[in-house]
Design a protein around this motif. Structure first.
Motif, PDB file in Angstrom:
ATOM      1  N   MET A  24      11.376   6.382  12.574  1.00  0.00           N
ATOM      2  CA  MET A  24      11.564   5.275  13.515  1.00  0.00           C
ATOM      3  C   MET A  24      12.651   4.288  13.098  1.00  0.00           C
ATOM      4  SD  MET A  24       7.650   4.488  14.676  1.00  0.00           S
ATOM      5  CE  MET A  24       8.129   3.230  15.841  1.00  0.00           C
ATOM      6  N   TYR A  25      12.799   4.056  11.779  1.00  0.00           N
ATOM      7  CA  TYR A  25      13.680   2.983  11.328  1.00  0.00           C
ATOM      8  C   TYR A  25      14.799   3.430  10.396  1.00  0.00           C
ATOM      9  CZ  TYR A  25       9.585   0.633  13.166  1.00  0.00           C
ATOM     10  OH  TYR A  25       8.554   0.241  13.970  1.00  0.00           O
ATOM     11  N   GLY A  26      14.890   4.739  10.117  1.00  0.00           N
ATOM     12  CA  GLY A  26      15.994   5.250   9.323  1.00  0.00           C
ATOM     13  C   GLY A  26      15.779   5.252   7.824  1.00  0.00           C
ATOM     14  N   SER A  27      14.607   4.825   7.369  1.00  0.00           N
ATOM     15  CA  SER A  27      14.327   4.823   5.943  1.00  0.00           C
ATOM     16  C   SER A  27      12.819   4.895   5.702  1.00  0.00           C
ATOM     17  CB  SER A  27      14.865   3.555   5.285  1.00  0.00           C
ATOM     18  OG  SER A  27      14.488   3.534   3.911  1.00  0.00           O
ATOM     19  N   PRO A  28      12.401   5.658   4.681  1.00  0.00           N
ATOM     20  CA  PRO A  28      10.978   5.697   4.353  1.00  0.00           C
ATOM     21  C   PRO A  28      10.518   4.473   3.553  1.00  0.00           C
ATOM     22  CG  PRO A  28      12.182   7.101   2.852  1.00  0.00           C
ATOM     23  CD  PRO A  28      13.175   6.584   3.855  1.00  0.00           C
ATOM     24  N   ILE A  29      11.472   3.625   3.162  1.00  0.00           N
ATOM     25  CA  ILE A  29      11.146   2.507   2.282  1.00  0.00           C
ATOM     26  C   ILE A  29      11.313   1.183   3.021  1.00  0.00           C
ATOM     27  CG2 ILE A  29      11.666   1.348   0.108  1.00  0.00           C
ATOM     28  CD1 ILE A  29      13.027   4.026  -0.749  1.00  0.00           C
ATOM     29  N   SER A  30      10.200   0.472   3.148  1.00  0.00           N
ATOM     30  CA  SER A  30      10.250  -0.871   3.709  1.00  0.00           C
ATOM     31  C   SER A  30       9.482  -1.792   2.772  1.00  0.00           C
ATOM     32  CB  SER A  30       9.641  -0.904   5.113  1.00  0.00           C
ATOM     33  OG  SER A  30       8.290  -0.529   5.088  1.00  0.00           O
ATOM     34  N   ILE A  31      10.039  -2.974   2.585  1.00  0.00           N
ATOM     35  CA  ILE A  31       9.426  -3.965   1.704  1.00  0.00           C
ATOM     36  C   ILE A  31       9.278  -5.258   2.485  1.00  0.00           C
ATOM     37  CG2 ILE A  31       9.726  -5.315  -0.415  1.00  0.00           C
ATOM     38  CD1 ILE A  31      11.412  -3.015  -1.530  1.00  0.00           C
ATOM     39  N   GLY A  66       0.804  -1.215   0.000  1.00  0.00           N
ATOM     40  CA  GLY A  66       0.000   0.000   0.000  1.00  0.00           C
ATOM     41  C   GLY A  66       0.835   1.262   0.000  1.00  0.00           C
ATOM     42  N   VAL A  67       2.025   1.178   0.560  1.00  0.00           N
ATOM     43  CA  VAL A  67       2.956   2.303   0.581  1.00  0.00           C
ATOM     44  C   VAL A  67       4.192   1.877  -0.215  1.00  0.00           C
ATOM     45  CG1 VAL A  67       4.232   3.932   2.027  1.00  0.00           C
ATOM     46  CG2 VAL A  67       2.110   2.927   2.874  1.00  0.00           C
ATOM     47  N   SER A  68       4.030   1.778  -1.516  1.00  0.00           N
ATOM     48  CA  SER A  68       5.123   1.359  -2.389  1.00  0.00           C
ATOM     49  C   SER A  68       5.981   2.562  -2.764  1.00  0.00           C
ATOM     50  CB  SER A  68       4.572   0.699  -3.649  1.00  0.00           C
ATOM     51  OG  SER A  68       3.855  -0.459  -3.301  1.00  0.00           O
ATOM     52  N   ALA A  69       7.272   2.323  -2.889  1.00  0.00           N
ATOM     53  CA  ALA A  69       8.213   3.412  -3.165  1.00  0.00           C
ATOM     54  C   ALA A  69       8.297   3.770  -4.641  1.00  0.00           C
ATOM     55  CB  ALA A  69       9.600   3.039  -2.649  1.00  0.00           C
ATOM     56  N   ILE A  78      15.138  -0.348   2.875  1.00  0.00           N
ATOM     57  CA  ILE A  78      15.964   0.148   1.782  1.00  0.00           C
ATOM     58  C   ILE A  78      16.359   1.578   2.153  1.00  0.00           C
ATOM     59  CG2 ILE A  78      16.128   0.598  -0.702  1.00  0.00           C
ATOM     60  CD1 ILE A  78      15.494  -2.338  -0.142  1.00  0.00           C
ATOM     61  N   GLU A  79      17.592   1.745   2.605  1.00  0.00           N
ATOM     62  CA  GLU A  79      18.071   3.077   2.975  1.00  0.00           C
ATOM     63  C   GLU A  79      18.560   3.784   1.716  1.00  0.00           C
ATOM     64  OE1 GLU A  79      20.783   2.858   6.349  1.00  0.00           O
ATOM     65  OE2 GLU A  79      19.736   1.029   6.969  1.00  0.00           O
ATOM     66  N   VAL A  80      18.157   5.043   1.574  1.00  0.00           N
ATOM     67  CA  VAL A  80      18.475   5.812   0.373  1.00  0.00           C
ATOM     68  C   VAL A  80      19.138   7.132   0.748  1.00  0.00           C
ATOM     69  CG1 VAL A  80      16.696   4.785  -1.108  1.00  0.00           C
ATOM     70  CG2 VAL A  80      16.116   6.726   0.339  1.00  0.00           C
TER      71      VAL A  80
END
Length: 183
Positions: free
Chosen positions: A147-154, A93-96, A120-122
């Motif tokens: 919270m986790y250091g990246s806006p991208i989680s898969i 639902g929150v795809s990068a 996925i840290e960018v």
């Protein structure tokens, strides 16, 4: 586990409609449970106000989740595409969207509430937060980043691919593409 990853080939990982149906059923079950908490909180005798709040929270959270899952059920695009340019994320639902290999600084895993996530840290996280057009998705990406250091989680939850194979494949493809670009 995947033995060899060829970076010259495009890898398309499809969405798993079966997993999505199960996720939708689970979300709807929690919505129904939340409605039950709202309508009949007195069966718990103590903490009626808390039960009602929990009910509303369940209806809102799982209702929104059900909407995202339902929309994904009719999505005909692959969940993840890996090619020589980068990752094309359409897995949740929150795809990068598109993430170029050169913009990735690290790929790691975390576990949140027994849910395994690939982070996925960018180098430009604000770009990935701001590209979200949906208010809820934008907020979720911003919270992930804080919270986790990246806006991208898969996650592999909605994919026809195991979590371990997905993580291994992403890491290998990223490392091989970074090595190739340094030549």
């Amino acid at each position: 586990m995947t033995e060899y990853v060829n970076t010259n080939e495009t890898l398309k990982i499809p969405l798993s409609k079966g997993k999505l149906v199960l996720l939708l059923a689970g979300a709807l079950l929690f919505v129904i449970l939340g409605l039950w908490f709202i309508k009949q909180p007195e069966i718990f005798r103590k903490g009626v106000a808390l039960i009602i709040v929990i009910g509303y929270a369940a209806v809102i959270f799982f209702g929104i989740s059900a909407i995202f899952i339902f929309r994904k059920l009719f999505d005909t695009k692959a969940g993840i595409i890996l090619d020589d340019k980068g990752i094309h994320d359409n897995s949740g639902g929150v795809s990068a969207g598109f993430i170029p290999w050169g913009n990735i600084t690290n790929i790691s895993t975390i576990e949140v509430s027994r849910q395994k996530l690939i982070m996925i840290e960018v180098s430009t996280p604000d770009d990935y937060i701001n590209r979200q057009t949906n208010y809820i998705a934008k907020k979720a990406a911003a919270i992930n980043h804080k919270m986790y250091g990246s806006p991208i989680s898969i996650t592999a939850t909605s994919l026809k691919y195991s979590f371990d194979d997905l993580y291994y494949t992403l890491r290998k493809r990223w490392q091989q593409n970074i090595s190739a670009s340094e030549l």
